[in-house]
Scaffold this motif. Structure first.
Motif, mmCIF file in Angstrom:
data_model
loop_
_atom_site.group_PDB
_atom_site.id
_atom_site.type_symbol
_atom_site.label_atom_id
_atom_site.label_comp_id
_atom_site.label_asym_id
_atom_site.label_seq_id
_atom_site.Cartn_x
_atom_site.Cartn_y
_atom_site.Cartn_z
ATOM 1 N N ASN A 11 42.884 46.516 48.441
ATOM 2 C CA ASN A 11 42.419 45.878 47.209
ATOM 3 C C ASN A 11 42.172 46.881 46.085
ATOM 4 O O ASN A 11 41.175 46.818 45.380
ATOM 5 N N LEU A 12 43.103 47.791 45.922
ATOM 6 C CA LEU A 12 43.060 48.732 44.805
ATOM 7 C C LEU A 12 44.029 48.202 43.760
ATOM 8 O O LEU A 12 45.209 48.544 43.744
ATOM 9 N N ASP A 37 48.315 52.889 44.856
ATOM 10 C CA ASP A 37 48.371 53.556 46.158
ATOM 11 C C ASP A 37 47.948 55.011 45.962
ATOM 12 O O ASP A 37 48.289 55.627 44.945
ATOM 13 N N VAL A 38 47.237 55.542 46.948
ATOM 14 C CA VAL A 38 46.763 56.930 46.855
ATOM 15 C C VAL A 38 47.105 57.663 48.151
ATOM 16 O O VAL A 38 46.901 57.128 49.235
ATOM 17 N N GLU A 39 47.618 58.884 47.996
ATOM 18 C CA GLU A 39 47.877 59.749 49.144
ATOM 19 C C GLU A 39 47.220 61.098 48.873
ATOM 20 O O GLU A 39 47.303 61.623 47.765
ATOM 21 N N VAL A 40 46.539 61.611 49.880
ATOM 22 C CA VAL A 40 45.891 62.917 49.777
ATOM 23 C C VAL A 40 46.300 63.736 50.992
ATOM 24 O O VAL A 40 46.308 63.225 52.117
ATOM 25 N N ARG A 62 38.513 52.211 43.140
ATOM 26 C CA ARG A 62 38.122 50.857 42.720
ATOM 27 C C ARG A 62 37.359 50.874 41.398
ATOM 28 O O ARG A 62 37.545 49.993 40.553
ATOM 29 N N LYS A 63 36.479 51.843 41.235
ATOM 30 C CA LYS A 63 35.721 51.938 39.967
ATOM 31 C C LYS A 63 36.660 52.169 38.792
ATOM 32 O O LYS A 63 36.477 51.594 37.719
ATOM 33 N N ILE A 64 37.658 53.010 38.979
ATOM 34 C CA ILE A 64 38.634 53.254 37.911
ATOM 35 C C ILE A 64 39.419 51.979 37.622
ATOM 36 O O ILE A 64 39.599 51.593 36.460
ATOM 37 N N CYS A 65 39.872 51.304 38.676
ATOM 38 C CA CYS A 65 40.608 50.047 38.497
ATOM 39 C C CYS A 65 39.750 49.017 37.765
ATOM 40 O O CYS A 65 40.257 48.296 36.886
ATOM 41 N N LYS A 66 38.481 48.962 38.092
ATOM 42 C CA LYS A 66 37.592 47.991 37.457
ATOM 43 C C LYS A 66 37.482 48.226 35.955
ATOM 44 O O LYS A 66 37.390 47.279 35.175
#
Length: 160
Positions: A11-12, A37-40, A62-66
């Protein structure tokens, strides 16, 4: 070792309106349901041997997406955009010297990027995640993909 967050399953996501200033079809205000999507990659460390705590990475993303969700995304570093008026309630801007917009400021996010393409948004979100991470000393890179829909997106790879 790599860790991944699949945005569709974690849910990003965010929905936003934007325009690609000057583009024949994408130059009109339109919207997308974006998926991030994030990869580290990095070394396992700490008490639990994590590369990075999934919860921490998800919360930051999520905070950035919000902050982008249900807003009109405006690229203030675009050479084709001029903010002509701004106060606490309203923002007015002109595109390509002739197309004028006036929007409630609460509906707008002014982004320090040259365009609101998936490419520029992936750089912006990557940089915001890195700024918010408490420690990047054991990380090799982060890669963020911003999808404008299922099957199409752009990713940015940042070496740390």
């Amino acid at each position: 070792m790599k860790v991944n967050l699949d945005g569709i399953h974690t849910n990003l996501r965010f929905s936003a309106a934007h325009m690609v200033i000057g583009h024949k079809s994408c130059g009109k205000i339109h919207g997308h349901s974006y998926i991030v999507d994030v990869e580290v990659e990095g070394e396992r460390s700490g008490q639990f041997g994590f590369v990075i705590d999934f919860k921490v990475l998800k919360d930051i993303t999520r905070k950035i997406c919000k902050t982008l969700d249900h807003r009109v995304l405006i690229p203030i570093e675009s050479p084709d955009l001029e903010v002509t008026y701004e106060d606490d309630k309203t923002i007015e801007f002109t595109l390509l010297g002739d197309c004028e917009y006036k929007l409630p400021k609460s509906d707008v996010v002014l982004l320090p990027i040259p365009s609101t393409t998936a490419e520029s948004l992936s750089i912006y979100i990557t940089e915001k995640i890195v700024e918010a991470l408490p420690d990047t000393s054991t990380l090799d890179y982060i890669e963020v993909q911003v999808n404008e829909g299922i099957g199409q997106g752009a990713s940015y790879h940042k070496t740390l």
